[in-house]
Design an enzyme around this catalytic site. Structure first.
Site, PDB file in Angstrom:
ATOM      1  N   PHE A 180       0.851  -1.197   0.000  1.00 27.84           N
ATOM      2  CA  PHE A 180       0.000   0.000   0.000  1.00 27.84           C
ATOM      3  C   PHE A 180       0.886   1.247   0.000  1.00 27.84           C
ATOM      4  O   PHE A 180       0.581   2.238   0.658  1.00 27.84           O
ATOM      5  CB  PHE A 180      -0.930  -0.004   1.219  1.00 27.84           C
ATOM      6  N   CYS A 186      -0.774   2.573 -10.424  1.00 29.16           N
ATOM      7  CA  CYS A 186      -1.705   1.706  -9.683  1.00 29.16           C
ATOM      8  C   CYS A 186      -3.184   1.985  -9.930  1.00 29.16           C
ATOM      9  O   CYS A 186      -3.903   1.102 -10.407  1.00 29.16           O
ATOM     10  CB  CYS A 186      -1.408   1.781  -8.196  1.00 29.16           C
TER      11      CYS A 186
END
Ligand code: UDX
Ligand code: UDX
Length: 455
Positions: free
Chosen positions: A174, A281
């Protein structure tokens, strides 16, 4: 855990010191596949924790740079962590195929999973790594998937690896580019998807972290990553829709977002309206999740709208310029910011680059600037400039595509006076002070904010 070998205490020159006095560091032997944004941060942070890390990449230039003491990517703090790791003897870099080396206890997979033209995730790189690990003939080790792969992929890998005595854990990343090391250090959660024996071993690698560890199945861990990115992308597209409504009713989206975000149930993060999200992403993960849903017979309507709103956002500046300048043929326009966000050299899916191409297609000549000198626009009517002043001199309009501090904090009074009429300043990130641009004789246009302009 029990398989790690004890090593002496390590005190590193920069950043954290591991372990605390009196503790015995449990040292694992780790291979990280892929020296990209994720692999480099993973490798250096694990080396800093005292593990012995080999970073592998098939790109010779990347390994050459690393062996010469340089990071192949721009990520704040990475150079000193690399130097620390090498100095402590915890980090080494190896080119290409790993036949000759011992892959150790753990293999992190951090190679790319780009999106195909149809919207599916392209899994060739991750498959190649898993095949390499199988071909090494090692056994008793654990493969940890950092790369983002669609739910279902990991179960397939786990089934291939299990007969060889190799464990498999999905451990999605993340990390935001630009703050990736801080995100590693202060992770909101560490997600480990896999059977408990394998996940226990991987949890041991994060012993020095105080982040919450969430244990799940492999498919659940894989979906956590897609759901997180899709939700953040939804927040961005949602506030961009509110920005469109602000334009209709003469409200200011910056103030709306601030007040809405003060509601703790909503939160203020990812509510910055602008020309939308880019990067390696959000665009690919939202598309891959939408594809995965359709492929399995479900129409993820909301996510499709999120993606559509995002592609519309980057057209807004070109439309605004056409509304004010008419035909763009013959106009010189500056685009400031080629990276998809500040503090990175990543230009994948960068709105600034897309906008430059749209302006060129509309007949304008484009002067581009990025603090890192990034130029990826291949057109005779495009010039890459070394400074903001060079880019803006003689332009009738400028578009701020990335809110680099160097761009936001520039002397806009001087810059606006170097432009030619009608001096349109399109603030694609709502980061500038519109009133002072107007005062300097410019026409300030932003996303979902009242324009400061008489044109
Ligand atoms: C990562 C993830 O892996 C991706 O799935 C996630 O969603 C985003 O972050 P990133 O670190 O940005 O990707 O990838 P990139 O910067 O493209 O680096 C991948 C590296 O892997 C490259 O240096 C490439 O040379 C290397 N590579 C690729 C290998 O070493 N072996 C291969 O077989 C393929
Ligand atoms: C993202 C995720 O945040 C990270 O958890 C994941 O693992 C990788 O993808 P990254 O793409 O590096 O990280 O950057 P992020 O800060 O999330 O920004 C993504 C894009 O959204 C940027 O183009 C940024 O400009 C845009 N953005 C972000 C907005 O337009 N508005 C916002 O409020 C926040």
């Amino acid at each position: 855990m029990s398989r790690f070998v004890s090593s002496p205490l390590l005190v590193l020159g920069h950043g954290h010191q591991y372990p605390q006095t009196g503790e015995i560091m449990l040292r694992a032997s780790i291979t990280v596949f892929g020296a990209g944004y994720v692999g480099l941060v993973t490798a250096t942070c694990l080396a800093r924790s005292g593990h012995s890390v080999t970073l592998l990449d098939t790109n010779g230039l990347r390994i050459e740079a690393l062996n010469a003491g340089h990071s192949p990517i721009h990520e704040p703090g990475i150079e000193s962590l690399l130097a620390d790791g090498v100095r402590a003897g915890n980090l080494r870099f190896v080119l290409g195929s790993p036949e000759a080396i011992d892959l150790g206890d753990f293999q992190f997979v951090a190679v790319g999973t780009p999106v195909t033209h149809g919207g599916a995730a392209d899994l060739r790189q991750v498959r190649a790594v898993v095949d390499t690990i199988l071909a090494s003939g090692q056994t008793g080790n654990t493969v940890i998937m950092k790369s983002t792969v669609p739910p279902g992929t990991g179960a397939h890998f786990a089934a291939k690896l299990a007969p060889r005595g190799i464990g498999y854990v999905s451990n999605p990343e993340f990390l935001r580019e630009g703050t990736a090391i801080a995100d590693w250090d202060d992770a909101d959660r560490i997600v480990l998807g896999g059977d408990s024996a394998a996940a226990d071993k991987v949890a041991g690698l994060y012993d020095d972290s105080s982040s919450t560890i969430v244990r799940t199945s492999i498919a659940t861990a894989e979906l956590v990553k897609y759901a997180s990115n899709a939700f953040l992308a939804t927040k961005i597209s949602f506030i961009n829709e509110i920005a469109a409504v602000c334009d209709l009713v003469n409200a200011d989206v910056v103030e709306v977002a601030r007040a809405v975000g003060l509601d703790r149930r909503i939160g203020k993060a990812f509510l910055n309206a602008g020309i939308g999200y880019g990067g390696s992403c959000f665009p690919k993960d939202t598309q891959a999740l939408s594809f995965l849903s359709s492929f399995n017979g479900y129409d993820f309507t909301l996510l499709k709208a999120v993606i559509e709103v995002n592609s519309r956002q980057r057209m807004l500046p070109v439309k605004a310029l056409r509304d004010r300048l008419g035909d763009l043929t013959g106009h010189r326009v500056a685009v400031l910011g080629m990276a998809f966000k500040p503090d990175t050299d990543d230009t994948r899916e960068s709105p600034g680059i897309d906008i430059a191409y749209m302006l060129l297609a509309a007949g304008a000549s484009v002067a581009g600037y990025d603090p890192l000198g990034l130029a990826q626009v291949n057109d005779p009517q495009f010039s890459q400039c070394a400074t903001i002043s060079e880019a803006m001199a003689g332009t009738s309009a400028v578009i701020v595509a990335t809110e680099w501090p160097q761009i936001v904090n520039a002397d806009w009074h001087v810059l606006v006076s170097s432009m030619v009429e009608p001096r349109v300043v399109y603030d694609g990130r709502n980061a500038l002070d519109g009133a002072s641009i107007r005062k300097a004789g410019g026409c300030y246009v932003a996303v979902g904010r009242p324009a400061e302009c008489s044109v």
